[in-house]
Design a protein around this motif. Sequence first.
Motif, PDB file in Angstrom:
ATOM      1  N   THR A 439       0.839  -1.197   0.000  1.00 19.76           N
ATOM      2  CA  THR A 439       0.000   0.000   0.000  1.00 19.76           C
ATOM      3  C   THR A 439       0.874   1.247   0.000  1.00 19.76           C
ATOM      4  OG1 THR A 439      -0.117  -0.035   2.405  1.00 19.76           O
ATOM      5  CG2 THR A 439      -1.877  -1.142   1.228  1.00 19.76           C
ATOM      6  N   ILE A 449      -4.176   5.977   2.981  1.00 15.93           N
ATOM      7  CA  ILE A 449      -3.806   5.442   1.670  1.00 15.93           C
ATOM      8  C   ILE A 449      -4.040   6.506   0.608  1.00 15.93           C
ATOM      9  CG2 ILE A 449      -4.357   3.696  -0.068  1.00 15.93           C
ATOM     10  CD1 ILE A 449      -5.089   1.810   2.153  1.00 15.93           C
ATOM     11  N   ARG A 476      -2.778   0.752  -4.107  1.00 15.81           N
ATOM     12  CA  ARG A 476      -2.406  -0.621  -3.779  1.00 15.81           C
ATOM     13  C   ARG A 476      -1.654  -1.252  -4.957  1.00 15.81           C
ATOM     14  NH1 ARG A 476      -5.340  -1.937   0.807  1.00 15.81           N
ATOM     15  NH2 ARG A 476      -7.119  -0.553   1.211  1.00 15.81           N
TER      16      ARG A 476
END
Length: 793
Positions: A439, A449, A476
Amino acid sequence: MTRQRTIRAGALAAVVLAVLAASAPPVASTDAAELVQATDDYVVGSKHDTATDLQNAQTLTNLVVDGSGGAADLRLDSGYTYSVVEDSGDGAAEGSRTLAGDNNDGEPFTVEMQTESTRSGTVSNLSVDVVDTFGESYGMTVDIYAVQEAPDGSTGEGTLLKDNWEPAFSTGTQTIQLDSSLDVETGETWTIEFVTTNTDAETSGDNDDQLRIGTDDDSGLTDWYWNPESGFVDSGGALTFGFSQPTSATYLSQQHSVTGGEQAMINITSLSDASITATVQTDSGTVLNQSTLSSTGSHRLSLASYSGDTVEVKFEVDVTGSNPVLELADESILFTNHAPEASNLSPQSNAQLSESSTEFSADISDKEFPTAQGDSVTAELFVDNQSVGSKTVTSNQTVTITKELTEGGEHTYHWKLSDSYGEVTSTSTRTLSVPSEVTVRSVVGNHSIIDNQSMNISARLYSGELIFQRNVSNGRIDLSNVSVDREYILSVRADGYYQRTIIISSIYEQSTIYLLPTDTEAVLDVFRLNDRTGKYPTESSKLVIKRALNTTDGGLEWVRVAGDYFGAAGQFKVQLQQDRRYRLVISNSQGDTRVLGHYSTDIAETVVLNPVPVGVSLDVNASTYNWDAVRQNDTISFSYHDPKNETTQLHVSIYEQGNASNVVLNQTYLNDPYGTLSVTQPLTGTQTNASWVVEWSAERNGETISGKVMTSSPREPLVPELADWIKHSLSITAVIIIGGLFTQLNAAVGGVTTAIVGGGFWFAGWLPNAAGGAIAIALLLSVLVKGAQARGL
């Protein structure tokens, strides 16, 4: 403004049997209820089917073992011959000796021949092989005896087998039908006597009238020949015993050791003109079941009433016709087998693995392990339907197999259990997950994120080989089907963030990349490697920069935020957030690691990194930890080395000697398994005039260790510098003069005073270092003398 700062540091099978024959012919029995139908619910616990098994029966009468190994069977002895030459000797008649007749004195011959029977049965005829004749036929007659002894030169004793046999005076085989049969058992020693009962009474000339038979002169000591002229000769005669057809036979097996035996199975391949009484009994002779068998096939006898461990199988054969045939393949004891079991499987299903080396374990158990027949179970591990290893056990225990799982994504595993009786079972399939994504998060704020930016990401190896290059927009990076337990150098570009290069040694260790927003105050630092040891070449040495962050798992943790190999330029440039503390770690290609301590990013600068601090001496080849601390001018250097990397926490404190509250360094280094840690502490102003104590403690392999040393300020000379020989001469002269000023009345005071003056010269550096010990002794003696005088001694 750019300044240059220098940082110095050094931190395992059994037989599986096809047991059943459900299509076996109907079984004839005197008691049909004693027999049971074949069923697939039983397995063989003990079986006698080899030549050795059958031959070693407790009783074997009128039965012979035919064949070898597992192809052998038990057969009825239906009449056979036994040849001394062929069965006991080497199969050839090298010589000849007299069997019957008279000698040149007209005396009849008497002959004895010994043999050790290798068969049991009833002898009904004898055959002799006449190989030569001498003289003339005169109508000789011979009586034949058998006596159970070795030849002794005495004849006409024992059992008269044939009265007045009239042999043909010619060569060839002659068969003698006996008047009386002879019962012999295997291993018995018998002597056959041929006694010529008449003569032609010729006493002159060539008057030997004899029949001679072939003899085996290599037959060994068990076969002997004797006559009055030759005496005892190590030779076997060509004598053949003819055994008659037996009318009965008996077999008692070796003992079977089976716990919970439920059936006896007897496999008969040929049976005619004979019947078998089959008995299953305990080792003490108690009959458990009995039945008469008169057909071929696989016959079963129930042992429902037996709970012991040892049974025997007995056959009693009765010949019922003129051409009896019996062939028995094997006999065995059957029981109900239980499938092996596996419990307490690890890892649990749906487990998230935290390291690549995964230990798979299962508790293996089997109800047959403690029984008399025993069992063995092979536990075979399958990962992703591929066998990765197996272990065989013979008792309840835990089986463990270690497998490296390095490919990201889901994996499955199960155990296959196979026992020695053919039972095979498998556990249910379980699923495991290997980390498969990295991530991308912001290094500031709550480290959320970054899922609203398009990113260009590339991954390469140290060699420069590109592994993948892809664009992501959800923050991701998918690493499914990629080995996650190896080092990657990831380069990430995203709008609104500084480009970041980071070394990920394993996703198991860290699976997050932290980016620094461009609207954050940052400094561009250049880290330059300055290695004087030759152990850290710039091309193959790397720098990892860590920062303490509150991770998503909670708690403060030192995580990697940047890093790369120094490369040919020997330096690494990186934008770091201003006014933050970082930890610098250098590693080479051999795995040697140096934790360089902490670095604060207050301004942009070039930082020179020295893997080993000046003045600190460590034995990097030592088998256990070692440390050192030195002071050089205005700098104190501390270094700690653990060759096994078992140190997880290290605390270093530097404080003033005699004033512990004056602390210049008090730092705890956490989380990393340290190989080497180096710390440097500069001294400024009045600090340079004081002595300082370096004290440390560490947690290593579950044990607390520590150390402490004082580093003094350099000793300054009290007077202008002179040559050593001048200082030594002046000091010694002064001591002698002072000592001479005192008389006998005040000698003790003089001794003390003289020692103190000498100590002053030593402390000033005017006397050699070796004089310090002598001065201390002189002072001690002077004090003792002064004390004695004070007490009037």
